[in-house]
Design a protein around this motif. Sequence first.
Motif, PDB file in Angstrom:
ATOM      1  N   LEU A  96       0.764  -1.125  -0.204  1.00 36.44           N
ATOM      2  CA  LEU A  96      -0.168  -0.112  -0.163  1.00 36.44           C
ATOM      3  C   LEU A  96       0.841   1.323   0.220  1.00 36.44           C
ATOM      4  CD1 LEU A  96      -2.612  -1.049   2.494  1.00 36.44           C
ATOM      5  CD2 LEU A  96      -3.026  -0.779   0.047  1.00 36.44           C
ATOM      6  N   VAL A 124       3.990  -1.131   3.871  1.00 36.40           N
ATOM      7  CA  VAL A 124       2.403  -1.313   4.417  1.00 36.40           C
ATOM      8  C   VAL A 124       1.868  -2.373   3.421  1.00 36.40           C
ATOM      9  CG1 VAL A 124       0.164  -0.668   5.345  1.00 36.40           C
ATOM     10  CG2 VAL A 124       2.620   0.786   5.485  1.00 36.40           C
ATOM     11  N   ALA A 169      -4.513  -3.589   7.248  1.00 38.29           N
ATOM     12  CA  ALA A 169      -3.310  -3.207   6.706  1.00 38.29           C
ATOM     13  C   ALA A 169      -2.098  -3.638   7.452  1.00 38.29           C
ATOM     14  CB  ALA A 169      -3.157  -1.703   6.680  1.00 38.29           C
ATOM     15  N   LYS A 222       1.877  -3.355   8.697  1.00 37.70           N
ATOM     16  CA  LYS A 222       2.745  -2.649   8.574  1.00 37.70           C
ATOM     17  C   LYS A 222       4.148  -3.280   9.292  1.00 37.70           C
ATOM     18  CE  LYS A 222       4.875   1.966   9.081  1.00 37.70           C
ATOM     19  NZ  LYS A 222       4.567   3.428   9.117  1.00 37.70           N
ATOM     20  N   LEU A 248       8.872   3.689  19.010  1.00 35.29           N
ATOM     21  CA  LEU A 248       8.010   2.763  18.198  1.00 35.29           C
ATOM     22  C   LEU A 248       7.029   2.343  19.425  1.00 35.29           C
ATOM     23  CD1 LEU A 248       6.873   0.931  16.041  1.00 35.29           C
ATOM     24  CD2 LEU A 248       8.483  -0.928  16.620  1.00 35.29           C
ATOM     25  N   GLU A 288       4.907   4.866  20.145  1.00 35.95           N
ATOM     26  CA  GLU A 288       3.849   5.130  19.188  1.00 35.95           C
ATOM     27  C   GLU A 288       2.756   4.088  19.461  1.00 35.95           C
ATOM     28  OE1 GLU A 288       6.635   7.484  16.066  1.00 35.95           O
ATOM     29  OE2 GLU A 288       5.674   5.582  15.586  1.00 35.95           O
ATOM     30  N   MET A 289       3.178   2.761  19.627  1.00 36.53           N
ATOM     31  CA  MET A 289       2.234   1.639  19.861  1.00 36.53           C
ATOM     32  C   MET A 289       1.057   1.945  20.891  1.00 36.53           C
ATOM     33  SD  MET A 289       4.896  -1.085  18.992  1.00 36.53           S
ATOM     34  CE  MET A 289       4.122  -2.589  18.536  1.00 36.53           C
ATOM     35  N   GLN A 307      -1.100   4.851  19.933  1.00 35.14           N
ATOM     36  CA  GLN A 307      -2.041   4.499  18.954  1.00 35.14           C
ATOM     37  C   GLN A 307      -3.102   3.600  19.506  1.00 35.14           C
ATOM     38  OE1 GLN A 307      -2.042   3.954  14.831  1.00 35.14           O
ATOM     39  NE2 GLN A 307      -1.355   6.115  15.032  1.00 35.14           N
ATOM     40  N   LEU A 328      -7.193   6.257  12.470  1.00 29.84           N
ATOM     41  CA  LEU A 328      -6.871   4.948  12.159  1.00 29.84           C
ATOM     42  C   LEU A 328      -6.467   4.163  13.293  1.00 29.84           C
ATOM     43  CD1 LEU A 328      -6.622   4.029   8.988  1.00 29.84           C
ATOM     44  CD2 LEU A 328      -4.350   3.504   9.643  1.00 29.84           C
ATOM     45  N   LEU A 343      -5.146   0.930  15.512  1.00 31.57           N
ATOM     46  CA  LEU A 343      -3.974   0.217  15.462  1.00 31.57           C
ATOM     47  C   LEU A 343      -4.754  -0.899  16.371  1.00 31.57           C
ATOM     48  CD1 LEU A 343      -1.052  -1.001  15.226  1.00 31.57           C
ATOM     49  CD2 LEU A 343      -0.903  -0.095  17.526  1.00 31.57           C
ATOM     50  N   GLU A 361      -5.923  -0.744  10.840  1.00 35.55           N
ATOM     51  CA  GLU A 361      -7.299  -0.526  10.120  1.00 35.55           C
ATOM     52  C   GLU A 361      -7.041  -0.318   8.531  1.00 35.55           C
ATOM     53  OE1 GLU A 361      -9.639   2.497  11.710  1.00 35.55           O
ATOM     54  OE2 GLU A 361     -11.185   2.444   9.986  1.00 35.55           O
ATOM     55  N   TYR A 362      -7.435  -0.966   7.843  1.00 36.92           N
ATOM     56  CA  TYR A 362      -7.375  -0.777   6.286  1.00 36.92           C
ATOM     57  C   TYR A 362      -8.518   0.492   5.786  1.00 36.92           C
ATOM     58  CZ  TYR A 362      -7.804  -1.478   1.455  1.00 36.92           C
ATOM     59  OH  TYR A 362      -7.575  -1.366  -0.175  1.00 36.92           O
ATOM     60  N   ALA A 363      -7.947   1.390   5.264  1.00 36.46           N
ATOM     61  CA  ALA A 363      -8.763   2.654   4.639  1.00 36.46           C
ATOM     62  C   ALA A 363      -8.890   2.146   3.223  1.00 36.46           C
ATOM     63  CB  ALA A 363      -7.908   3.753   4.756  1.00 36.46           C
ATOM     64  N   HIS A 364     -10.155   1.747   2.924  1.00 32.78           N
ATOM     65  CA  HIS A 364     -10.574   1.184   1.497  1.00 32.78           C
ATOM     66  C   HIS A 364     -10.249   2.283   0.547  1.00 32.78           C
ATOM     67  CE1 HIS A 364     -12.340  -1.665  -1.087  1.00 32.78           C
ATOM     68  NE2 HIS A 364     -12.597  -0.399  -1.820  1.00 32.78           N
ATOM     69  N   GLY A 389      -8.131   4.920   0.400  1.00 32.25           N
ATOM     70  CA  GLY A 389      -6.630   5.226   0.159  1.00 32.25           C
ATOM     71  C   GLY A 389      -6.390   6.730   0.684  1.00 32.25           C
ATOM     72  N   ASP A 429      -0.439   7.483  10.416  1.00 30.15           N
ATOM     73  CA  ASP A 429       0.930   7.716  10.821  1.00 30.15           C
ATOM     74  C   ASP A 429       1.294   8.978  11.901  1.00 30.15           C
ATOM     75  OD1 ASP A 429       3.511   8.379  10.387  1.00 30.15           O
ATOM     76  OD2 ASP A 429       3.501   8.633   8.223  1.00 30.15           O
TER      77      ASP A 429
HETATM   78  O1  LIG Z   1       2.844   3.524  10.896  1.00 31.83           O
HETATM   79  C1  LIG Z   1       1.704   3.973  11.445  1.00 31.83           C
HETATM   80  C2  LIG Z   1       0.723   4.515  10.717  1.00 31.83           C
HETATM   81  C3  LIG Z   1       0.546   3.958   9.301  1.00 31.83           C
HETATM   82  C4  LIG Z   1      -0.499   3.745   8.793  1.00 31.83           C
HETATM   83  C5  LIG Z   1      -0.171   3.197   7.594  1.00 31.83           C
HETATM   84  C6  LIG Z   1      -1.105   3.065   6.392  1.00 31.83           C
HETATM   85  C7  LIG Z   1      -0.815   3.205   5.194  1.00 31.83           C
HETATM   86  C8  LIG Z   1      -1.922   3.000   4.017  1.00 31.83           C
HETATM   87  C9  LIG Z   1      -3.048   2.711   4.511  1.00 31.83           C
HETATM   88  C10 LIG Z   1      -4.107   1.930   3.978  1.00 31.83           C
HETATM   89  C11 LIG Z   1      -4.447   2.127   2.409  1.00 31.83           C
HETATM   90  N1  LIG Z   1      -5.793   2.116   1.938  1.00 31.83           N
HETATM   91  C12 LIG Z   1      -5.457   2.138   0.543  1.00 31.83           C
HETATM   92  C13 LIG Z   1      -6.418   2.018  -0.455  1.00 31.83           C
HETATM   93  C14 LIG Z   1      -5.691   2.336  -1.775  1.00 31.83           C
HETATM   94  C15 LIG Z   1      -4.502   2.911  -2.008  1.00 31.83           C
HETATM   95  C16 LIG Z   1      -3.694   2.930  -1.014  1.00 31.83           C
HETATM   96  C17 LIG Z   1      -4.322   2.696   0.515  1.00 31.83           C
HETATM   97  N2  LIG Z   1      -3.596   2.562   1.536  1.00 31.83           N
HETATM   98  N3  LIG Z   1      -5.000   1.630   4.870  1.00 31.83           N
HETATM   99  N4  LIG Z   1      -4.476   1.822   6.036  1.00 31.83           N
HETATM  100  C18 LIG Z   1      -3.302   2.284   5.860  1.00 31.83           C
HETATM  101  C19 LIG Z   1      -2.391   2.308   6.945  1.00 31.83           C
HETATM  102  N5  LIG Z   1       1.193   3.795   7.419  1.00 31.83           N
HETATM  103  N6  LIG Z   1       1.655   3.916   8.444  1.00 31.83           N
HETATM  104  N7  LIG Z   1       1.531   3.884  12.672  1.00 31.83           N
HETATM  105  C20 LIG Z   1       2.233   3.567  13.802  1.00 31.83           C
HETATM  106  C21 LIG Z   1       3.504   3.479  13.291  1.00 31.83           C
HETATM  107  C22 LIG Z   1       4.235   2.901  14.504  1.00 31.83           C
HETATM  108  C23 LIG Z   1       3.859   2.428  15.856  1.00 31.83           C
HETATM  109  C24 LIG Z   1       2.388   2.427  15.686  1.00 31.83           C
HETATM  110  F1  LIG Z   1       1.781   2.016  16.791  1.00 31.83           F
HETATM  111  C25 LIG Z   1       1.654   3.027  14.738  1.00 31.83           C
END
Ligand SMILES: O=C(Cc1cc(-c2ccc3c(-c4nc5ccccc5[nH]4)n[nH]c3c2)n[nH]1)Nc1cccc(F)c1
Length: 269
Positions: free
Chosen positions: A14, A22, A35, A37, A53, A56-57, A60, A69, A71, A86-89, A91, A149
């Motif tokens: 992703l 991810v 999703a 990571k 990390l 952050e965990m 979250q 979003l 965790l 969580e998956y965000a459909h 994007g 993020d």
């Molecule tokens: O790293 C992240 C946040 C994070 C979320 C994501 C992420 C990236 C993309 C997506 C998507 C997503 N859905 C899509 C649909 C179409 C195109 C792209 C898409 N990306 N859904 N959920 C996601 C989640 N990347 N990084 N949190 C984090 C980091 C360290 C510790 C912690 F506890 C949390």
Amino acid sequence: REWSINDFEIGKPLGRGKFGRVYVAREVKSKFVVALKVIFKEQLEKYRIHHQLRREMEIQISLKHPNILSLYGWFHDSERVILILEYAHNGELYKELSKRGRFSEKQAATYIFSLTEALAYCHEKHVIHRDIKPENLLLDHEGRLKIADFGWSVQSKSKRQTMCGTLDYLAPEMVENKDHDYAVDNWTLGILCYEFLYGVPPFEAESQADTFERIKKVDLSFPPSPLVSSDAKNLISRLLVKDSSRRLSLQKIMEHPWIIKNANRMGVC
Ligand SMILES: O=C(Cc1cc(-c2ccc3c(-c4nc5ccccc5[nH]4)n[nH]c3c2)n[nH]1)Nc1cccc(F)c1
């Protein structure tokens, strides 16, 4: 329960997060889409970020809000830590903005309302997000905004002066490396509101140095546009204020006439 990689069927990548990639994935038994990571432990060692990390965990996993979003959990094996997110459909909101050029006042106000509610919730939990820019905003299957993020969120106790993401969203007190507090998020809401309505951030300039100058001077101007009401300009002008103590509070944003008139309170236009 203890998760493992064998509980999931891994799908397409992703995107590249800060410390790892991810992937979309499906939990085999429930068919639930998430999703994943993947963060490599040698990266954690190399950049000495295992404490960050963990923080952050903890941040979250404690935040539960429709516009943040989730965790769901995590697991690790010999060389990786895997976050179940969580998956965000739909994007990245950023892609939606580039595709459409700009958002309608109803859509922009709905996103700003959702962001304000999510920030009010974070501030109640003493979390400053500090890095809210379009590429960190995702959209779920109903088009509801999700803040992701928490790469630089800090518990408000430690006021570290580390630099954040792109400059366009930095508040003057951060550009001038002064102490900053919750009000940086209010500034960012002003930047995002402008960008949602005009398609470009307000202090965009040829060079980073020029952007710095424009931010420090709060060199704000509104190109004439029949699509942006004076109420919208009023809200933006009351957020992009140099003196952070004079920026409109989150509560006042939710009560602003432009938000009352245009925002859909369910977060979906
Ligand atoms: O790293 C992240 C946040 C994070 C979320 C994501 C992420 C990236 C993309 C997506 C998507 C997503 N859905 C899509 C649909 C179409 C195109 C792209 C898409 N990306 N859904 N959920 C996601 C989640 N990347 N990084 N949190 C984090 C980091 C360290 C510790 C912690 F506890 C949390």
